[in-house]
Structures are given as C-alpha cells and as structure tokens.
Design an enzyme around this catalytic site. Structure first.
Site, PDB file in Angstrom:
ATOM      1  N   SER A 169       7.466  10.216   2.350  1.00  0.00           N
ATOM      2  CA  SER A 169       6.324   9.878   1.679  1.00  0.00           C
ATOM      3  C   SER A 169       4.985  11.105   1.595  1.00  0.00           C
ATOM      4  CB  SER A 169       5.717   9.091   1.134  1.00  0.00           C
ATOM      5  OG  SER A 169       4.573   9.075   1.068  1.00  0.00           O
ATOM      6  N   TYR A 201       0.923   3.152   7.812  1.00  0.00           N
ATOM      7  CA  TYR A 201       2.300   3.035   6.365  1.00  0.00           C
ATOM      8  C   TYR A 201       2.974   5.188   6.704  1.00  0.00           C
ATOM      9  CZ  TYR A 201       4.979   4.252   2.198  1.00  0.00           C
ATOM     10  OH  TYR A 201       5.815   4.548   1.420  1.00  0.00           O
TER      11      TYR A 201
END
Ligand SMILES: NC(=O)c1ccc[n+]([C@@H]2O[C@H](COP(=O)([O-])OP(=O)(O)OC[C@H]3O[C@@H](n4cnc5c(N)ncnc54)[C@H](OP(=O)(O)O)[C@@H]3O)[C@@H](O)[C@H]2O)c1
Ligand SMILES: *[C@@H]1O[C@H](CO)[C@@H](O)[C@H](O)[C@H]1NC(C)=O
Ligand SMILES: *[C@@H]1O[C@H](CO)[C@@H](O)[C@H](O)[C@H]1NC(C)=O
Ligand SMILES: *[C@@H]1O[C@H](CO)[C@@H](O)[C@H](O)[C@H]1NC(C)=O
Length: 317
Positions: A169, A201
């Site tokens: 990501s 994350y």
C-alpha cells in the site's frame, strides 16, 4: 443561476476526476493460463475475489485461500459462476495462525501438482493479536504470508517461470519499523488510537515491500520473480473493523472517489500476467506502472534484518 452553474461545474469536475484519475489504467495482457495454477489469499471479497475471477476466466486452476469456510464457499460458487470455470477450489487458510498456514501448505502440496502464481492479497486493518500472540496486522499482513511464501517456494521454483505478487500500500510511505518493539512485543506498535492503528497498518505494508526486496535478491538466478504493489484506494471491506463513525463518514466518499474492486484488481493482474516485466522483479508498482521507492523501502540491511526476525518468529530458522 450562479448556484446552478457552480453545481454544474462541480459535477463536471468530479466526473472527469473519477473517469480519469480514479479509474486508472487497465491490465491489457491477453495471456491465457490453461494448465497453470494460482493461489489467491483473501479471495472471498474485495480485490482478491475479482483477481480470482479474472485468472479463472483465463483458464487457470484457482485456489481460493480464505479463512472462513462459509465465506470461502459462498465465494467459490460466485467465482465459478462469474468465470464460467469449474477449475476453482476452496482451501481453508487463516494467515493469523502459523499452524493453519502450515496445514494449508501441506494440504496444497499434497493435492495440487503445480504452482505458477502466488497472489499474497489478504490484508487486515484491525488491532489485536493473532493466535500466536503476534500483532494482528504484522502477523496477518506480513508473517503469515512470509511463512506461506517460504513453504511454497520449492514448488514455485519447480514450475518456473512463476511469480509471487504482494499487495502492499502507499501507506508504507509514512511507515517505519520499530525493531525494538518487534523484538520485545512481536508487534509493530501497541497503541489502539486511530493514528497508532493507522501507523501499524502502514508499517505492516512496509514489511511487505522490504520482503519483496529481499526475496527478489534471494531468487536471483531462478525464474521465480516477485512484485509488490499499491492497488489504489479501493472501495472494499478493508475498513470494516474501524469505528462506526469513521465508516459513516467514509462510506459516501469511498463510494464515489475510490476505485471499485474491478479497477482495484488491475495492478495485481498486471504484475501477475504482463509479459516482459521479469527484469523488474523486486520492484513496486501502482496504476500498472513501476514506481520508484523511497530508500527506506529498499534498505538492504533492514530487509535482511526483518527476514531473519521473521524466520525466527515463524520457526523457520
Ligand atoms: N482497499 C484499499 O484501499 C487498499 C489500499 C492499499 C492496499 N490494500 C491492500 O489490498 C489487499 C486487499 O484488500 P481489500 O481492499 O480487497 O480488502 P477486503 O475487502 O477487506 O479483503 C481482504 C481479504 O483478506 C482476508 N483476510 C483477512 N484476514 C485474514 C486472515 N487472517 N487469513 C486469511 N485471510 C484473511 C479477508 O477475509 P475475511 O472476509 O474472512 O475477513 C478478505 O478476504 C490488502 O492486502 C490490503 O492491505 C487495499
Ligand atoms: C493512471 O494512469 C492513467 C493513464 O496513464 C492516468 O490518466 C491516471 O491519471 C493515473 N492515475 C493515477 C492515480 O496515477
Ligand atoms: C510478500 O510479502 C510477505 C510478507 O511481507 C513476505 O513474507 C513474502 O516473502 C513476500 N513475497 C514476495 C514475493 O515479495
Ligand atoms: C470485524 O467486522 C466484521 C464485519 O462487520 C465482523 O463480523 C467481525 O466480528 C469484526 N471483528 C472484530 C474482531 O471486531
């Protein structure tokens, strides 16, 4: 009058923005996959499900590696129907359990003869601990896939040219790895506030990129290649375990300004299928295009350190 004009312009701009920027490039490969086998982790929903449908349409035998039997079997029917293929299989895999990863790999290696594509797609956005006491996002997004990839590497080598695709990501750009915390607590961070969960994350996604970097090195001289990617901002179920207020605010925005899962799967498909990208093994893609990484995401020493720690944490060393 001006108000109407203003609204008109706003709608026009939003439309163009959505059509051009949000949509992004499509995977244009026409490769067929008859006789090939692919695993897609987390393929009962989101990008993973769309990826599985596309690969099955191209003739691949596709293994849906999902943690929930119920959700996995529902997806199995849907993937078969949407692709028109019967070469689709559900196999249970919980990446938050090292035992489950091992038994999945054992079961797969025993019952299937090939592995041409491993798509490490599953991801979670939630704090907590895995069954083995690892930080949830570190454990699922990184360690589970680390063990899985390592257990399947010989089969990938036996079927070369083969590929591993890792969903990362852009969030990795704002990340860092706190090795002290990892060593002490087997987690990237311990906090549970919005910012702390967001950071953990991103950190887990930096682990994905660093692993890709180290793995590509370890695979030099073989025809197994690997790619990391950012799929875009996708309207999927990823935020399902965040606060309900946040979900309420995000819903209308994501519905309009985020890619749908079909658009979101395009870079995964590009990395899995595009002919001629083998020299880009170990690199990072978004919008179907190779991208430069910040130095911290291709830091040889950090990648090696993380690899060794990961081996220790999943009992490979
Ligand atoms: N959405 C975005 O904007 C975005 C942006 C950048 C990167 N990504 C990455 O893209 C990937 C796909 O995400 P998505 O947006 O399609 O999310 P999603 O709709 O939430 O799908 C995630 C999938 O991962 C599975 N999963 C979660 N924990 C698992 C575990 N312990 N074991 C096995 N499978 C597990 C989920 O299964 P269950 O249904 O059983 O929970 C689900 O099938 C993720 O790696 C994510 O980090 C997404
Ligand atoms: C993706 O690529 C397309 C085509 O090159 C371009 O028009 C679009 O702006 C890009 N989108 C993003 C988010 O980079
Ligand atoms: C993918 O990422 C996982 C987790 O970071 C890592 O263990 C695995 O080696 C990576 N594989 C590739 C090909 O990058
Ligand atoms: C996460 O969200 C899903 C869907 O809303 C729900 O079924 C699940 O119980 C949640 N998990 C946790 C640990 O909150």
């Amino acid at each position: 009058m001006y108000l109407l004009l203003g609204i008109g312009v706003f709608i026009g701009v939003a439309y163009v923005y959505r059509e051009i920027v949000v949509k992004g490039k499509r995977c244009t490969s026409t490769v067929r996959l008859h006789g090939k086998t692919a695993i897609v982790t987390g393929s009962n929903t989101g990008i993973g499900k769309i990826t599985a449908i596309d690969l099955a349409k191209r003739g691949a035998r596709v293994i849906l590696a999902c943690r929930s039997k119920q959700r996995g079997e529902a997806a199995l029917e849907e993937v078969k129907r949407e692709s028109g293929s019967s070469q689709v299989v559900f196999m249970q895999l919980d990446l938050g359990s090292l035992k489950s990863v091992r038994s999945f790999a054992e079961n797969f290696l025993k019952t299937e003869s090939r592995l041409d594509l491993l798509i490490n797609n599953a991801g979670i956005y939630m704090h907590g601990r895995t069954e083995d006491g690892l930080g949830m996002m570190f454990g699922v997004n990184h360690i589970g896939h680390f063990l899985l990839t390592n257990l399947l590497l010989d089969r990938l080598k036996a079927c070369e040219p083969s590929r591993v695709v890792n969903l990362s990501s852009v969030a990795h750009n704002f990340a860092s790895i706190d090795f002290d915390c990892l060593n002490k607590h087997k987690a990237l961070g311990l906090g549970t506030s919005f910012m702390e969960v967001l950071k953990a994350y991103g950190d887990s996604k930096l682990c994905n990129v660093l692993f890709n970097h180290e793995l590509a090195k370890r695979l030099q001289g073989t025809k197994v290649t690997c790619y990391a990617l950012h799929p875009g901002a996708i309207n999927s179920e990823l935020a399902r375990n965040t606060s309900s207020i946040l979900q309420l605010v995000l819903k209308p925005l994501t519905a309009y300004f985020f890619k749908n899962p079909v658009q979101g799967a395009q870079t995964t498909l590009h990395c899995a299928l595009q002919e001629g990208i083998e020299p880009l093994s170990g690199r990072y893609f978004s919008n179907c295009t190779v991208r430069e990484l910040y130095p911290k995401a291709k830091d040889d020493a950090a990648a090696k350190k993380l690899w060794e720690l990961s081996e220790k944490l999943c009992g490979l060393a």
